[in-house]
Design an enzyme around this catalytic site. Structure first.
Site, PDB file in Angstrom:
ATOM      1  N   ARG A  86      -5.759  -0.131  -8.988  1.00 43.07           N
ATOM      2  CA  ARG A  86      -6.040  -1.074  -7.895  1.00 43.07           C
ATOM      3  C   ARG A  86      -6.926  -0.343  -6.869  1.00 43.07           C
ATOM      4  O   ARG A  86      -6.577   0.767  -6.453  1.00 43.07           O
ATOM      5  CB  ARG A  86      -4.755  -1.567  -7.216  1.00 43.07           C
ATOM      6  CG  ARG A  86      -3.841  -2.384  -8.127  1.00 43.07           C
ATOM      7  CD  ARG A  86      -2.716  -3.060  -7.334  1.00 43.07           C
ATOM      8  NE  ARG A  86      -3.188  -4.235  -6.620  1.00 43.07           N
ATOM      9  CZ  ARG A  86      -2.466  -4.873  -5.693  1.00 43.07           C
ATOM     10  NH1 ARG A  86      -1.260  -4.429  -5.357  1.00 43.07           N
ATOM     11  NH2 ARG A  86      -2.951  -5.931  -5.081  1.00 43.07           N
ATOM     12  N   GLN A 116       3.781 -13.509  -1.655  1.00 39.52           N
ATOM     13  CA  GLN A 116       4.584 -12.373  -1.192  1.00 39.52           C
ATOM     14  C   GLN A 116       5.415 -12.745   0.048  1.00 39.52           C
ATOM     15  O   GLN A 116       6.487 -12.207   0.263  1.00 39.52           O
ATOM     16  CB  GLN A 116       3.689 -11.178  -0.845  1.00 39.52           C
ATOM     17  CG  GLN A 116       3.071 -10.492  -2.047  1.00 39.52           C
ATOM     18  CD  GLN A 116       1.688 -11.026  -2.347  1.00 39.52           C
ATOM     19  OE1 GLN A 116       1.377 -12.174  -2.065  1.00 39.52           O
ATOM     20  NE2 GLN A 116       0.844 -10.200  -2.936  1.00 39.52           N
ATOM     21  N   ASP A 155      -3.783  -2.380   4.098  1.00 29.82           N
ATOM     22  CA  ASP A 155      -3.990  -1.635   2.847  1.00 29.82           C
ATOM     23  C   ASP A 155      -4.986  -0.496   3.009  1.00 29.82           C
ATOM     24  O   ASP A 155      -4.930   0.491   2.279  1.00 29.82           O
ATOM     25  CB  ASP A 155      -4.443  -2.573   1.734  1.00 29.82           C
ATOM     26  CG  ASP A 155      -3.259  -3.398   1.249  1.00 29.82           C
ATOM     27  OD1 ASP A 155      -2.909  -4.376   1.932  1.00 29.82           O
ATOM     28  OD2 ASP A 155      -2.659  -3.011   0.230  1.00 29.82           O
ATOM     29  N   ASN A 182      -6.355  -6.156   4.490  1.00 30.71           N
ATOM     30  CA  ASN A 182      -4.963  -6.517   4.196  1.00 30.71           C
ATOM     31  C   ASN A 182      -4.994  -7.773   3.323  1.00 30.71           C
ATOM     32  O   ASN A 182      -6.068  -8.311   3.006  1.00 30.71           O
ATOM     33  CB  ASN A 182      -4.187  -6.750   5.498  1.00 30.71           C
ATOM     34  CG  ASN A 182      -2.688  -6.847   5.264  1.00 30.71           C
ATOM     35  OD1 ASN A 182      -2.100  -5.970   4.617  1.00 30.71           O
ATOM     36  ND2 ASN A 182      -2.052  -7.899   5.734  1.00 30.71           N
ATOM     37  N   LYS A 183      -3.834  -8.214   2.942  1.00 35.37           N
ATOM     38  CA  LYS A 183      -3.721  -9.352   2.020  1.00 35.37           C
ATOM     39  C   LYS A 183      -4.613 -10.518   2.438  1.00 35.37           C
ATOM     40  O   LYS A 183      -4.709 -10.848   3.620  1.00 35.37           O
ATOM     41  CB  LYS A 183      -2.239  -9.772   1.975  1.00 35.37           C
ATOM     42  CG  LYS A 183      -1.902 -10.950   1.108  1.00 35.37           C
ATOM     43  CD  LYS A 183      -2.378 -10.821  -0.327  1.00 35.37           C
ATOM     44  CE  LYS A 183      -1.988  -9.521  -0.999  1.00 35.37           C
ATOM     45  NZ  LYS A 183      -2.758  -9.281  -2.260  1.00 35.37           N
ATOM     46  N   ALA A 211       0.808  -1.228   0.000  1.00 36.78           N
ATOM     47  CA  ALA A 211       0.000   0.000   0.000  1.00 36.78           C
ATOM     48  C   ALA A 211       0.845   1.286   0.000  1.00 36.78           C
ATOM     49  O   ALA A 211       0.687   2.134  -0.892  1.00 36.78           O
ATOM     50  CB  ALA A 211      -0.966  -0.032   1.174  1.00 36.78           C
TER      51      ALA A 211
END
Ligand code: MRU
Length: 347
Positions: free
Chosen positions: A90, A197, A238, A248-249, A52
């Protein structure tokens, strides 16, 4: 002092933004230069640059690089169009829209002044966004470390290190700072399907910093917590809503639910630029959905699912604020009730 590779910079002549192509890590550390808006958009979309805060910093430099080429007649029309185009890439991380809008608003506030003055100011603003993030990450690392003890092992999710931000990172900041100070804090790194990631980026960053890390699959976190191997979960964010819900992810929420069950604290570390007080709750945060090919075949030598099988590939989830033990920003550690205490943070 930290010795992490610089993930974002302007090219020496200011005509391009230079980034590490994160899709090639950990196999290859390659820098690429982006000059036109389509290449910039593609770099964000394909996660060559990601995280982010990092995409916010990147967008600031992109706006400057693009604005250098506009003529006086078309300046504001092209600026508005390019900013809208970058923001549309995004949806979840608020930093992309926030920093792009910050650049756009600065230029509009200077309307009527000579274009070269406006462009110079945009260059200064892009650097300011970057420098602010460096300072915020350092402060987050310090505040986050105050919650840990020597000998602790933490669980990380996705990548919230220097590659996703600048210098210390957010979620990895306390680990990097601890290592610098000779404190023994270790990590279980979950690989973070489908884009890996954790495996590709977090494990690479922690290994490079000499930090003891152990890679696990995402579905191993419950056993690790049940066996008492993990003393805290550290994750980035994020976009945080005004009530403390944290996007978040994908997978962060699952790790937080498991942690609550086993009474392991969950810390969400983020710069205040990632808090979106205009989103009342996590339900108001748009969740990006990505191409199912990331699940079916990406990172495999050959596809590991039947061709054309239907996939659902949400890139983020929202961790409900009830699952979060504390929120760590550059201004310090915040505890529940988040709706009250986040409001206080913004005065
Ligand atoms: O899809 P990505 O790789 O951009 O997602 C990144 C994350 O979810 C990070 O954990 C988040 O941006 C916090 S990074 C400081």
């Amino acid at each position: 002092m930290l010795n992490t590779p610089k993930n974002i910079a302007l090219s020496p002549d200011g005509s391009a933004v230079r980034i590490i192509d994160q899709t090639l890590l950990p196999g290859e550390l390659r820098y690429i230069e982006l000059r036109d808006r389509e290449a910039m958009y593609e770099a964000i979309q394909k996660l060559r640059i990601r995280g982010a805060p990092a995409i916010g910093i990147f967008a600031g430099y992109c706006v400057y690089v693009l604005a250098r080429r506009y003529g006086a007649e078309e300046f504001f029309a092209r600026l508005d169009e390019d900013c809208g185009y970058l923001i549309s890439c995004r949806p979840t991380a608020v930093n992309l829209a926030r920093q792009t809008e910050r650049m756009r608003a600065l230029a509009h506030a200077m309307a009527g002044r000579p274009i070269d003055r406006i462009v110079e100011a945009l260059g200064r603003e892009a650097r300011a966004i970057h420098e602010e993030d460096i300072a915020m990450c350092r402060a987050i690392a310090e505040a986050g470390l105050s919650l840990l003890h020597g000998g602790d092992t933490v669980l990380t999710h996705c990548n919230a290190g220097p590659l996703a931000t600048s210098e210390y990172g957010t979620g990895l900041g306390p680990l990097l700072l601890a290592a610098e100070r000779g404190m023994d804090i270790r990590a279980y790194v979950d690989e973070t399907r489908p884009l890996l990631q954790g495996a590709r980026l977090t494990a690479w960053e922690l290994q490079n910093a000499g930090i003891d890390c152990t890679l696990i699959c995402d579905n191993m976190a419950a056993l690790a917590m049940k066996q008492g191997r993990i003393q805290a979960v550290l994750a980035g964010c994020d976009r945080m809503a005004a009530n403390g819900d944290a996007a978040n992810k994908i997978g962060t929420c699952g790790a937080a639910i498991i942690a609550k069950h086993y009474e392991v604290p969950v810390y969400i570390l983020l710069p205040s630029s990632t808090i979106d007080m205009t989103c009342p709750t996590g339900a108001d945060i748009p969740i990006e959905e990505r191409d199912g090919e990331e699940i079916r075949s990406l990172w495999y030598e050959k596809p590991m699912a039947p061709a054309g099988v239907k996939c659902w590939d949400p890139a983020f989830d929202v961790t409900d604020h009830e699952l979060i033990t504390a929120v760590v920003t550059e201004k310090g550690v915040i505890y529940p009730p988040y709706d009250v205490n986040l409001k206080r943070l913004f005065g």
